[in-house]
Design a protein around this motif. Sequence first.
Motif, PDB file in Angstrom:
ATOM      1  N   PRO A 215      31.945  19.642  11.720  1.00  0.00           N
ATOM      2  CA  PRO A 215      30.957  20.045  12.725  1.00  0.00           C
ATOM      3  C   PRO A 215      31.051  19.180  13.990  1.00  0.00           C
ATOM      4  O   PRO A 215      31.248  17.975  13.906  1.00  0.00           O
ATOM      5  CB  PRO A 215      29.627  19.814  12.012  1.00  0.00           C
ATOM      6  N   VAL A 216      30.920  19.856  15.126  1.00  0.00           N
ATOM      7  CA  VAL A 216      30.991  19.174  16.418  1.00  0.00           C
ATOM      8  C   VAL A 216      29.584  18.751  16.828  1.00  0.00           C
ATOM      9  O   VAL A 216      28.664  19.575  16.837  1.00  0.00           O
ATOM     10  CB  VAL A 216      31.601  20.093  17.491  1.00  0.00           C
ATOM     11  N   ASN A 217      29.418  17.483  17.147  1.00  0.00           N
ATOM     12  CA  ASN A 217      28.121  16.976  17.580  1.00  0.00           C
ATOM     13  C   ASN A 217      28.208  16.535  19.037  1.00  0.00           C
ATOM     14  O   ASN A 217      28.721  15.458  19.336  1.00  0.00           O
ATOM     15  CB  ASN A 217      27.690  15.792  16.706  1.00  0.00           C
ATOM     16  N   PRO A 218      27.738  17.376  19.959  1.00  0.00           N
ATOM     17  CA  PRO A 218      27.810  17.026  21.386  1.00  0.00           C
ATOM     18  C   PRO A 218      26.985  15.787  21.708  1.00  0.00           C
ATOM     19  O   PRO A 218      25.855  15.628  21.233  1.00  0.00           O
ATOM     20  CB  PRO A 218      27.218  18.266  22.075  1.00  0.00           C
ATOM     21  N   VAL A 219      27.549  14.912  22.503  1.00  0.00           N
ATOM     22  CA  VAL A 219      26.857  13.701  22.954  1.00  0.00           C
ATOM     23  C   VAL A 219      26.623  13.825  24.458  1.00  0.00           C
ATOM     24  O   VAL A 219      27.588  13.894  25.223  1.00  0.00           O
ATOM     25  CB  VAL A 219      27.694  12.441  22.647  1.00  0.00           C
ATOM     26  N   PRO A 220      25.364  13.869  24.904  1.00  0.00           N
ATOM     27  CA  PRO A 220      25.114  13.985  26.343  1.00  0.00           C
ATOM     28  C   PRO A 220      25.328  12.655  27.047  1.00  0.00           C
ATOM     29  O   PRO A 220      24.922  11.604  26.549  1.00  0.00           O
ATOM     30  CB  PRO A 220      23.645  14.407  26.410  1.00  0.00           C
ATOM     31  N   THR A 221      25.980  12.691  28.185  1.00  0.00           N
ATOM     32  CA  THR A 221      26.074  11.500  29.013  1.00  0.00           C
ATOM     33  C   THR A 221      25.362  11.771  30.324  1.00  0.00           C
ATOM     34  O   THR A 221      24.994  12.917  30.623  1.00  0.00           O
ATOM     35  CB  THR A 221      27.541  11.076  29.249  1.00  0.00           C
ATOM     36  N   SER A 222      25.153  10.738  31.112  1.00  0.00           N
ATOM     37  CA  SER A 222      24.301  10.884  32.285  1.00  0.00           C
ATOM     38  C   SER A 222      24.777   9.963  33.394  1.00  0.00           C
ATOM     39  O   SER A 222      25.952   9.594  33.456  1.00  0.00           O
ATOM     40  CB  SER A 222      22.850  10.574  31.896  1.00  0.00           C
ATOM     41  N   ALA A 223      23.853   9.581  34.260  1.00  0.00           N
ATOM     42  CA  ALA A 223      24.120   8.609  35.324  1.00  0.00           C
ATOM     43  C   ALA A 223      22.942   7.661  35.389  1.00  0.00           C
ATOM     44  O   ALA A 223      21.784   8.094  35.408  1.00  0.00           O
ATOM     45  CB  ALA A 223      24.318   9.303  36.668  1.00  0.00           C
ATOM     46  N   GLY A 224      23.223   6.377  35.408  1.00  0.00           N
ATOM     47  CA  GLY A 224      22.159   5.396  35.507  1.00  0.00           C
ATOM     48  C   GLY A 224      21.641   5.297  36.930  1.00  0.00           C
ATOM     49  O   GLY A 224      22.409   5.350  37.893  1.00  0.00           O
ATOM     50  N   LEU A 225      20.322   5.155  37.065  1.00  0.00           N
ATOM     51  CA  LEU A 225      19.663   5.042  38.361  1.00  0.00           C
ATOM     52  C   LEU A 225      18.715   3.845  38.332  1.00  0.00           C
ATOM     53  O   LEU A 225      18.280   3.420  37.268  1.00  0.00           O
ATOM     54  CB  LEU A 225      18.858   6.311  38.677  1.00  0.00           C
ATOM     55  N   ARG A 226      18.376   3.358  39.492  1.00  0.00           N
ATOM     56  CA  ARG A 226      17.427   2.246  39.575  1.00  0.00           C
ATOM     57  C   ARG A 226      16.018   2.761  39.307  1.00  0.00           C
ATOM     58  O   ARG A 226      15.649   3.858  39.724  1.00  0.00           O
ATOM     59  CB  ARG A 226      17.515   1.621  40.972  1.00  0.00           C
ATOM     60  N   LYS A 227      15.217   1.978  38.590  1.00  0.00           N
ATOM     61  CA  LYS A 227      13.811   2.347  38.387  1.00  0.00           C
ATOM     62  C   LYS A 227      13.064   2.232  39.713  1.00  0.00           C
ATOM     63  O   LYS A 227      13.193   1.230  40.417  1.00  0.00           O
ATOM     64  CB  LYS A 227      13.161   1.432  37.350  1.00  0.00           C
ATOM     65  N   GLU A 228      12.294   3.274  40.057  1.00  0.00           N
ATOM     66  CA  GLU A 228      11.573   3.281  41.332  1.00  0.00           C
ATOM     67  C   GLU A 228      10.174   3.833  41.138  1.00  0.00           C
ATOM     68  O   GLU A 228       9.908   4.579  40.191  1.00  0.00           O
ATOM     69  CB  GLU A 228      12.314   4.134  42.355  1.00  0.00           C
ATOM     70  N   THR A 229       9.275   3.465  42.064  1.00  0.00           N
ATOM     71  CA  THR A 229       7.905   3.960  42.004  1.00  0.00           C
ATOM     72  C   THR A 229       7.859   5.459  42.216  1.00  0.00           C
ATOM     73  O   THR A 229       7.157   6.188  41.511  1.00  0.00           O
ATOM     74  CB  THR A 229       7.031   3.264  43.078  1.00  0.00           C
ATOM     75  N   THR A 230       8.624   5.922  43.190  1.00  0.00           N
ATOM     76  CA  THR A 230       8.688   7.357  43.455  1.00  0.00           C
ATOM     77  C   THR A 230       9.880   7.972  42.735  1.00  0.00           C
ATOM     78  O   THR A 230      10.964   7.391  42.737  1.00  0.00           O
ATOM     79  CB  THR A 230       8.789   7.647  44.970  1.00  0.00           C
ATOM     80  N   PRO A 231       9.696   9.141  42.106  1.00  0.00           N
ATOM     81  CA  PRO A 231      10.787   9.763  41.343  1.00  0.00           C
ATOM     82  C   PRO A 231      11.655  10.700  42.173  1.00  0.00           C
ATOM     83  O   PRO A 231      12.425  11.485  41.614  1.00  0.00           O
ATOM     84  CB  PRO A 231      10.031  10.544  40.269  1.00  0.00           C
ATOM     85  N   ALA A 232      11.583  10.627  43.491  1.00  0.00           N
ATOM     86  CA  ALA A 232      12.273  11.601  44.346  1.00  0.00           C
ATOM     87  C   ALA A 232      13.777  11.664  44.070  1.00  0.00           C
ATOM     88  O   ALA A 232      14.341  12.754  43.920  1.00  0.00           O
ATOM     89  CB  ALA A 232      12.015  11.275  45.818  1.00  0.00           C
ATOM     90  N   PHE A 233      14.431  10.514  44.003  1.00  0.00           N
ATOM     91  CA  PHE A 233      15.879  10.495  43.799  1.00  0.00           C
ATOM     92  C   PHE A 233      16.234  10.980  42.402  1.00  0.00           C
ATOM     93  O   PHE A 233      17.148  11.792  42.227  1.00  0.00           O
ATOM     94  CB  PHE A 233      16.420   9.081  44.025  1.00  0.00           C
ATOM     95  N   ARG A 234      15.507  10.496  41.408  1.00  0.00           N
ATOM     96  CA  ARG A 234      15.761  10.931  40.032  1.00  0.00           C
ATOM     97  C   ARG A 234      15.595  12.440  39.895  1.00  0.00           C
ATOM     98  O   ARG A 234      16.415  13.115  39.269  1.00  0.00           O
ATOM     99  CB  ARG A 234      14.808  10.221  39.070  1.00  0.00           C
TER     100      ARG A 234
END
Length: 277
Positions: A215-234
């Motif tokens: 069985p194939v188990n997909p692993v999601p990857t992402s991009a790390g971002l800086r923690k910020e007060t406003t979530p606009a960029f995220r």
Amino acid sequence: MITTRRTLLAALTLALTGFATSAFAQDASTLDRIKQDKQLRIGVTSAEPWFFKDPMTEKWTGVGVAMGEKLATSLDATLVPVETTWANAVAALQANQIDMMFVLDPTEERRKAIDFPDAPLFYYAMGALVAADSAAKSWEDIDKPGTRIGVTLGTSLDKNITAMAKNAEINRFSSNDEAIAAFAARRVDVVVQFHPALVVQYSRLKLGKVILPTPVNPVPTSAGLRKETTPAFRNWISEQFAELYKNGVPDQIFNGYLKSKNIDPAGIPGLVKEAWK
């Protein structure tokens, strides 16, 4: 010194300007800063197929770079590669040296220090490099007495294959390259790694074939971002990732990179899990 009305106005203007600059630095999101500076800074490190630096031109290419270029274009900004390492990527984000680091898995430990968009960048899976004439299609097919499996010591893949394989012999190596060298020397029959890395290794080896055993188990990857007060960029990154993934862009970029290495992408599992067979 005589204080005039003009002097007071000038001093007030200077103070307000300084306050505005300070407020921008503290409260503005990364998205605001990119739009102002016209630069998107991404972390890069030597790790194909995600990042590759040409030793002659010193130009960076790879899947992560191509994804960054698409985001930069959408922001009418220039992509700026900033060299780092996987180990230092989180600290580089926290220190505001980079705006994002592609192909960073959103582990619970990392989530304590940095942020991640809701939508995944793409998926990869535990793959296997097997002999060209191998009929193996599942992990059960691989887990046979007499089969020698090579894996990199101390990785999540080492942990996974140790739990899965009850009959095969597991050989552990200090690096991916050592495991591949053992396969080339026929000291192991199978090498287990995440499948995009295996494909690049195959491009150098020109031996065997890469499969995604079931069985194939997909692993999601992402991009790390800086923690910020406003979530606009995220939020913006999440929207972009979702749209790019929906349109199959990760696969298009990955296939283009493979072709640049003279690898025919036909039959090679891509980065969009819905297309896996």
